[in-house]
Design a protein around this motif. Structure first.
Motif, PDB file in Angstrom:
ATOM      1  N   HIS A  94     -43.779 -25.486  38.639  1.00 45.12           N
ATOM      2  CA  HIS A  94     -43.705 -26.915  38.348  1.00 45.12           C
ATOM      3  C   HIS A  94     -44.392 -27.187  37.019  1.00 45.12           C
ATOM      4  CE1 HIS A  94     -42.339 -28.209  42.448  1.00 45.12           C
ATOM      5  NE2 HIS A  94     -42.670 -26.942  42.646  1.00 45.12           N
ATOM      6  N   ILE A  95     -43.644 -27.778  36.091  1.00 39.32           N
ATOM      7  CA  ILE A  95     -44.189 -28.068  34.763  1.00 39.32           C
ATOM      8  C   ILE A  95     -43.972 -29.545  34.431  1.00 39.32           C
ATOM      9  CG2 ILE A  95     -43.713 -25.713  33.965  1.00 39.32           C
ATOM     10  CD1 ILE A  95     -41.331 -26.894  32.369  1.00 39.32           C
ATOM     11  N   THR A  96     -44.543 -30.010  33.332  1.00 39.81           N
ATOM     12  CA  THR A  96     -44.265 -31.380  32.897  1.00 39.81           C
ATOM     13  C   THR A  96     -43.932 -31.366  31.405  1.00 39.81           C
ATOM     14  OG1 THR A  96     -46.554 -31.848  32.278  1.00 39.81           O
ATOM     15  CG2 THR A  96     -45.929 -32.391  34.535  1.00 39.81           C
ATOM     16  N   ASP A  97     -43.218 -32.398  30.977  1.00 39.18           N
ATOM     17  CA  ASP A  97     -42.921 -32.531  29.545  1.00 39.18           C
ATOM     18  C   ASP A  97     -42.713 -34.001  29.205  1.00 39.18           C
ATOM     19  OD1 ASP A  97     -42.532 -31.502  26.957  1.00 39.18           O
ATOM     20  OD2 ASP A  97     -40.359 -31.571  27.185  1.00 39.18           O
ATOM     21  N   SER A  98     -43.007 -34.348  27.960  1.00 38.53           N
ATOM     22  CA  SER A  98     -42.806 -35.730  27.531  1.00 38.53           C
ATOM     23  C   SER A  98     -41.336 -35.923  27.174  1.00 38.53           C
ATOM     24  CB  SER A  98     -43.692 -36.043  26.336  1.00 38.53           C
ATOM     25  OG  SER A  98     -43.487 -35.096  25.326  1.00 38.53           O
ATOM     26  N   PRO A  99     -40.830 -37.167  27.323  1.00 35.74           N
ATOM     27  CA  PRO A  99     -39.412 -37.393  27.034  1.00 35.74           C
ATOM     28  C   PRO A  99     -39.102 -37.307  25.541  1.00 35.74           C
ATOM     29  CG  PRO A  99     -40.485 -39.437  27.740  1.00 35.74           C
ATOM     30  CD  PRO A  99     -41.510 -38.352  27.845  1.00 35.74           C
ATOM     31  N   ALA A 100     -37.850 -36.965  25.250  1.00 33.62           N
ATOM     32  CA  ALA A 100     -37.346 -37.131  23.883  1.00 33.62           C
ATOM     33  C   ALA A 100     -37.158 -38.629  23.691  1.00 33.62           C
ATOM     34  CB  ALA A 100     -36.009 -36.420  23.739  1.00 33.62           C
ATOM     35  N   GLN A 101     -37.352 -39.138  22.501  1.00 37.48           N
ATOM     36  CA  GLN A 101     -37.163 -40.572  22.314  1.00 37.48           C
ATOM     37  C   GLN A 101     -36.766 -40.927  20.899  1.00 37.48           C
ATOM     38  OE1 GLN A 101     -41.203 -42.711  22.231  1.00 37.48           O
ATOM     39  NE2 GLN A 101     -41.583 -40.981  23.604  1.00 37.48           N
ATOM     40  N   VAL A 102     -36.132 -42.093  20.796  1.00 38.38           N
ATOM     41  CA  VAL A 102     -35.913 -42.676  19.474  1.00 38.38           C
ATOM     42  C   VAL A 102     -36.266 -44.148  19.619  1.00 38.38           C
ATOM     43  CG1 VAL A 102     -33.408 -42.976  19.881  1.00 38.38           C
ATOM     44  CG2 VAL A 102     -34.329 -43.083  17.549  1.00 38.38           C
TER      45      VAL A 102
END
Ligand SMILES: *[C@@H]1O[C@H](CO)[C@@H](O)[C@H](O)[C@H]1NC(C)=O
Ligand SMILES: *[C@@H]1O[C@H](CO)[C@@H](O)[C@H](O)[C@H]1NC(C)=O
Ligand SMILES: *[C@@H]1O[C@H](CO)[C@@H](O)[C@H](O)[C@H]1NC(C)=O
Ligand SMILES: *[C@@H]1O[C@H](CO)[C@@H](O)[C@H](O)[C@H]1NC(C)=O
Ligand SMILES: *[C@@H]1O[C@H](CO)[C@@H](O)[C@H](O)[C@H]1NC(C)=O
Ligand SMILES: *[C@@H]1O[C@H](CO)[C@@H](O)[C@H](O)[C@H]1NC(C)=O
Ligand SMILES: *[C@@H]1O[C@H](CO)[C@@H](O)[C@H](O)[C@H]1NC(C)=O
Ligand SMILES: *[C@@H]1O[C@H](CO)[C@@H](O)[C@H](O)[C@H]1NC(C)=O
Length: 286
Positions: A94-102
């Motif tokens: 189980h990992i986490t990541d920040s969203p891609a965004q514009v």
């Protein structure tokens, strides 16, 4: 060289390969060495994972425990991918990541950040994660690889006000979700806008995109104004190679995983036993 000679060479080569496999198996059985840490902060690190070569099976299973954080924080291999939980039975990481965004400001200037993750021989669990896009003037692409085969997917999300969306519903109004394919081991997500969020800027200045563990995500209209959290996802791990019973501990059995990227196997305790089947005496009678 005649056909017969060639066949002889092939047989000799196979024998050498088997000998190599056998040698690594013997080494593997001696691990982990006594004294290997079994946790990093509040994340437990079961073998085949470990923090140093005496402790992990091979580099695929390296966990970097960074003690500058309090509590210490676990990362996958040498990456900046945080590991929050490792499960043995279903081979889950189980990992986490920040969203891609514009994001667009009032002058219509954009600020882009994308999300890219490389898992090498591990893959995203396709039955537990969804590619998700949030926004009212938004679309996003997920590019990646399934082994050496390239993959390209996307999703579009639209709405005209923040009360026109439904909390918990991700069907295209403010939120869009699609499945991801089996075997994906490398992704790069990019979020886009059709019209620079011009008509929706008062309540939705950004487009967001991420892969998320479906059962841990519920869309909320509050995400339209600002997302500051990282999202959880589940990775499928297995040991590279073919199933050979003696690679698992006693009272354990081995099964082949059907990941399409690399052939792999997992160990399981026999019925009536529980514990860590990757350790020589890990499976104990209940
Ligand atoms: C581990 O600690 C972090 C931060 O202190 C916390 O957010 C998380 O819920 C904890 N995880 C578990 C499994 O206790
Ligand atoms: C630990 O984290 C800190 C802060 O993010 C970083 O500067 C440092 O390089 C990391 N150490 C290791 C060994 O990764
Ligand atoms: C873009 O976003 C980053 C991180 O959120 C921020 O540090 C930076 O100042 C922003 N740049 C602009 C031009 O808004
Ligand atoms: C991709 O991998 C497969 C199997 O490993 C191989 O047969 C194929 O030639 C590879 N394709 C490319 C473009 O490298
Ligand atoms: C969705 O839930 C949040 C609280 O989590 C609430 O503030 C918001 O008004 C709700 N939105 C809609 C459209 O019901
Ligand atoms: C991800 O995709 C974006 C947009 O296509 C590109 O600019 C970026 O270089 C890619 N990042 C990686 C790590 O491939
Ligand atoms: C998003 O929320 C964070 C923390 O809640 C805040 O610091 C930041 O300024 C907000 N950004 C925008 C664009 O509203
Ligand atoms: C696992 O298999 C893949 C494909 O054959 C290979 O690229 C990778 O290096 C292997 N990893 C290990 C640790 O053997």
């Amino acid at each position: 060289m005649g056909l017969r000679g060639m066949r002889y060479r092939i047989i000799a080569l196979v024998a050498v390969l088997l000998a190599v496999v056998d040698a690594t198996a013997t080494v593997a059985a001696a691990k982990p060495e006594p004294g290997c840490p079994d946790s990093c902060g509040n994340v437990s690190i079961p073998y085949p994972f470990g923090t140093s070569p005496e402790c992990f099976l091979n580099e695929d299973f390296r966990i970097t425990c960074n003690h500058t954080f309090h509590p210490p924080k676990a990362f996958l291999r040498n990456s900046n991918i945080p590991v929050v939980k490792i499960t043995i039975d279903d081979g889950g990481l189980h990992i986490t990541d920040s969203p891609a965004q514009v994001c667009y400001n009032t002058a219509s200037e954009k600020n882009v950040s994308w999300s890219s993750l490389s898992l090498a021989s591990f893959t995203f669990k396709n039955d537990q994660n969804k590619f998700t896009v949030i926004g009212c003037d938004s679309y996003a692409h997920i590019e990646g690889y399934i082994g050496n085969r390239s993959y390209f997917g996307g999703c579009t999300s639209w709405c005209d006000s923040d009360d026109s969306v439904t909390n918990g519903s991700c069907v295209g109004f403010g939120c869009c979700q699609v499945e991801i394919p089996k075997g994906l081991n490398e992704i790069n997500i990019t979020a886009y806008s059709y019209n620079n969020h011009n008509d929706v800027s008062s309540f939705n200045p950004c487009s967001y995109a991420f892969v998320v563990e479906e059962s841990k995500f519920s869309f909320s209209s509050t995400y339209l104004s600002n997302i500051t959290e990282d999202f959880p996802m589940v990775i499928d791990w297995a040991i590279n190679g073919t199933c050979t019973e003696h690679l698992c501990g006693e009272n354990a059995w081995c099964n082949k995983t059907d990941g399409t990227t690399y052939p792999g196997y997992r160990c399981h305790c026999n019925q009536g036993y529980e514990g860590n089947p990757y350790l020589s005496n890990g499976c104990q009678g209940m």
